[in-house]
Design an enzyme around this catalytic site. Structure first.
Site, PDB file in Angstrom:
ATOM      1  N   GLU A 166       9.316   1.167  10.984  1.00 40.23           N
ATOM      2  CA  GLU A 166      10.355   2.170  10.740  1.00 40.23           C
ATOM      3  C   GLU A 166       9.662   3.518  10.882  1.00 40.23           C
ATOM      4  OE1 GLU A 166      13.418   1.416  10.259  1.00 40.23           O
ATOM      5  OE2 GLU A 166      13.494  -0.561   9.329  1.00 40.23           O
TER       6      GLU A 166
ATOM      7  N   VAL B 102       1.085   6.822  13.620  1.00 39.11           N
ATOM      8  CA  VAL B 102       0.404   5.747  12.883  1.00 39.11           C
ATOM      9  C   VAL B 102       1.026   4.393  13.247  1.00 39.11           C
ATOM     10  CG1 VAL B 102      -0.121   4.799  10.599  1.00 39.11           C
ATOM     11  CG2 VAL B 102      -0.352   7.252  11.000  1.00 39.11           C
ATOM     12  N   GLY B 103       2.336   4.376  13.476  1.00 36.56           N
ATOM     13  CA  GLY B 103       3.006   3.139  13.895  1.00 36.56           C
ATOM     14  C   GLY B 103       2.388   2.566  15.163  1.00 36.56           C
TER      15      GLY B 103
ATOM     16  N   CYS C   7      13.212  10.617   7.140  1.00 38.36           N
ATOM     17  CA  CYS C   7      13.203  10.100   8.515  1.00 38.36           C
ATOM     18  C   CYS C   7      14.597  10.215   9.130  1.00 38.36           C
ATOM     19  CB  CYS C   7      12.730   8.665   8.533  1.00 38.36           C
ATOM     20  SG  CYS C   7      13.662   7.632   7.414  1.00 38.36           S
TER      21      CYS C   7
ATOM     22  N   GLY D 195       6.585   4.892   8.383  1.00 37.22           N
ATOM     23  CA  GLY D 195       5.753   6.091   8.453  1.00 37.22           C
ATOM     24  C   GLY D 195       5.935   6.765   9.797  1.00 37.22           C
ATOM     25  N   SER D 196       4.914   7.483  10.212  1.00 37.97           N
ATOM     26  CA  SER D 196       5.041   8.281  11.431  1.00 37.97           C
ATOM     27  C   SER D 196       4.914   7.415  12.678  1.00 37.97           C
ATOM     28  CB  SER D 196       3.958   9.355  11.430  1.00 37.97           C
ATOM     29  OG  SER D 196       2.693   8.739  11.382  1.00 37.97           O
ATOM     30  N   THR D 197       5.438   7.910  13.770  1.00 33.45           N
ATOM     31  CA  THR D 197       5.360   7.181  15.034  1.00 33.45           C
ATOM     32  C   THR D 197       3.908   7.059  15.485  1.00 33.45           C
ATOM     33  OG1 THR D 197       7.622   7.729  15.649  1.00 33.45           O
ATOM     34  CG2 THR D 197       6.106   7.254  17.458  1.00 33.45           C
TER      35      THR D 197
ATOM     36  N   LYS E 221       0.840  -1.198   0.000  1.00 28.23           N
ATOM     37  CA  LYS E 221       0.000   0.000   0.000  1.00 28.23           C
ATOM     38  C   LYS E 221       0.871   1.244   0.000  1.00 28.23           C
ATOM     39  CE  LYS E 221      -1.888   2.854   2.810  1.00 28.23           C
ATOM     40  NZ  LYS E 221      -1.868   4.039   1.922  1.00 28.23           N
TER      41      LYS E 221
ATOM     42  N   GLU F 134       9.669  15.952  15.415  1.00 30.85           N
ATOM     43  CA  GLU F 134      10.082  15.797  14.027  1.00 30.85           C
ATOM     44  C   GLU F 134       9.386  16.874  13.191  1.00 30.85           C
ATOM     45  OE1 GLU F 134       8.636  12.263  11.884  1.00 30.85           O
ATOM     46  OE2 GLU F 134      10.676  12.030  11.149  1.00 30.85           O
TER      47      GLU F 134
END
Ligand code: NAP
Ligand code: MG
Length: 454
Positions: free
Chosen positions: A230, A212-213, A264, A208-210, A155, A357
């Site tokens: 990651e 959403v992680g 990142c 992706g972002s922390t 995706k 970030e």
């Protein structure tokens, strides 16, 4: 929900393309196709699977420029950078094309028989990637996943689906069997979330972002899916007084502003030993203010636009915090999500620009007193992805590198990402490692067999 995805070119704000939008039904179909293709792909001999991946490399090589152009226009990257990224995509597939024949197990002496291990593929893996390095990050996941015998549903981010969609066509041209690689171009909240909850998906590899992680780790827990994450970063350049300051000043902008800071690994904190702060800043200023921001397709461009209006607003908010500006470059006016490279000089180590970030071309400079202070400052973040150490003292370089809680570091260089070396984060930058030989661990299960000889 409308069934098409309108893709915008960030340098012009014009419509670049319109593609079908995948939702939960399309994800279910893709997972079913991947599941159907798994037994035959897994059953290929290692040599045959390697051969298929090498054929893919050949097709990708002959479309290098086309893919670079797609990436440059869709993600707003300077064309030279985009060519380099597609070069890494090809290198990644070439590297893992050798892996099927090297997926070895162990033989283990035990009483009464013999024990040995196999590395088994997981099945269908779900790969969810961001918009900043669309095809590169997809390749980091796809290549080891396929080499190990898995099939995949990829995706891409809804802002940058074009290179992944073209890649899937090229894979078919290379005779990668139907169903082995499936691309679902749809939003994270629907297509992404469905992939995470789908009972037939064995693993999610996410970049992706922390934030959403976190939700992916929580969602994957329902079906005990394997997960690698990651995530974000707030990496530091640590510039000691004994460094080659000319070299550091030349390279620090690349480490901080490459991909317009939407990286990142961006070394977005510049920590400088206080005795050389003024000298270093005077070396850095002309390097930053002369960065050529503009048309990604002009070969002399060094920095393109940001990905979206939303990203530009989010980056601009760091200028509203009242932190003094040390210096700024310039950017075009008019259409396009432009943003000038900016260096801030906060006095407070807890300033938002020192902790969060930015994911854009805004970096912070902060002096430090000595080595101990430098390490403490470098580690004063929830993240731990990357960083650079600048010094001529080899022992110090190694001491500091060992003391910084970060997955990837470079010494006297602004970049440390290589296909052959592990990449990933400490702390809230995620877990698991991509690239290098160990990435195969993330796409296999170890099976241990005991064979009785009594
Ligand atoms: P993001 O918002 O976290 O999105 C990443 C991917 O996840 C996109 O494909 C997104 O889809 C999807 N997604 C969003 N919500 C989801 C959900 N609830 N369930 C499943 N999937 C979901 O990140 P981004 O804004 O694209 O990228 C920037 C971030 O990525 C930064 O934090 C950066 O540090 C990080 N990053 C990390 C690395 C690394 O290797 N550590 C590399 C590059 C980037 P849609 O966008 O289509 O909605
Ligand atoms: Mg996002």
């Amino acid at each position: 929900m409308p069934d098409s995805l309108v893709v915008i070119e960030p340098a012009t704000e014009a419509v670049l393309d319109t593609v079908p939008r995948a939702g939960t039904a399309e994800v279910d179909e893709a997972v079913a196709r991947a599941r159907g293709a798994f037994p035959a792909w897994r059953a290929l001999t290692p040599a045959a699977r390697a051969e298929r991946l090498r054929a893919l490399v050949v097709v990708l090589e002959s479309h290098h420029e086309e893919l670079a152009l797609i990436e440059a226009r869709n993600a707003g990257k300077p064309i030279g950078d985009a060519r380099g990224e597609i070069g890494m995509v090809i290198e990644t597939f070439r590297y893992y094309a050798a892996a099927p024949e090297r997926l070895l197990g162990d033989t283990i002496p035990v009483a009464g028989g013999q024990a040995f291990t196999f590395r088994e593929p997981l099945g269908v893996v779900g790969l969810i990637v961001p918009w900043n390095f669309p095809l590169t990050i997809a390749a980091w996941k796809l290549a080891p996943a396929l080499a190990a015998g898995n099939t995949a549903v990829l995706k891409p981010a809804e802002l940058t689906p074009l290179s992944a969609l073209r890649f899937a066509e090229l894979a078919a041209e290379a005779a990668i069997p139907d169903g082995v690689i499936n691309v679902v171009a749809g939003p994270g909240s629907t297509a992404g979330a469905r992939l995470v909850e789908h009972p037939d998906v064995a693993k999610i590899a996410f970049t992706g972002s922390t934030s959403v992680g976190r939700s992916i780790a929580a969602g994957a827990a329902q079906t005990i899916k394997r997960v690698t994450l990651e995530l974000g970063g707030k990496s530091a350049n640590v510039v000691f007084a004994d460094a080659d300051l000319e070299l550091a000043a030349e390279q620090v902008p690349g480490g901080a502003f490459a991909n317009a800071g939407q990286d990142c690994c961006a070394r977005s904190r510049i920590l400088v030993e206080e005795s050389v702060l003024d000298r270093f800043m005077s070396l850095l200023e002309p390097r930053v203010t002369s960065i050529r921001v503009g048309d990604p397709l002009d070969p002399s461009t060094e920095m393109g636009p940001l990905i979206s209006a939303g990203q530009r607003d989010s980056v601009a908010s760091f200028l509203d915090d009242g932190v003094p500006v040390a210096f700024r470059g310039s950017a075009p006016e008019g259409d396009g999500y432009w943003f000038a490279p900016t260096v801030l000089a906060p006095t407070d180590r807890d300033a938002r620009v020192m902790q969060e970030e930015v994911f854009g071309p805004v970096v912070a400079v902060m002096p430090f007193r000595d080595e101990e202070d430098a390490v403490q400052l470098a580690n004063d973040t929830i993240y731990g992805l990357s960083g650079s150490i600048w010094t001529r003292d080899g022992a110090r370089a190694l001491r500091v590198a060992r003391a910084i809680d970060s997955g990837v570091l470079s010494i006297n260089s602004n970049n440390s990402v290589r296909v052959a070396t592990p990449f990933g984060g400490f702390k809230q930058s995620g877990y698991g490692r991509e690239l290098g030989p160990r990435a195969l661990d993330a796409y296999t299960e170890v099976k241990s067999i005991y064979y009785s000889t009594s």
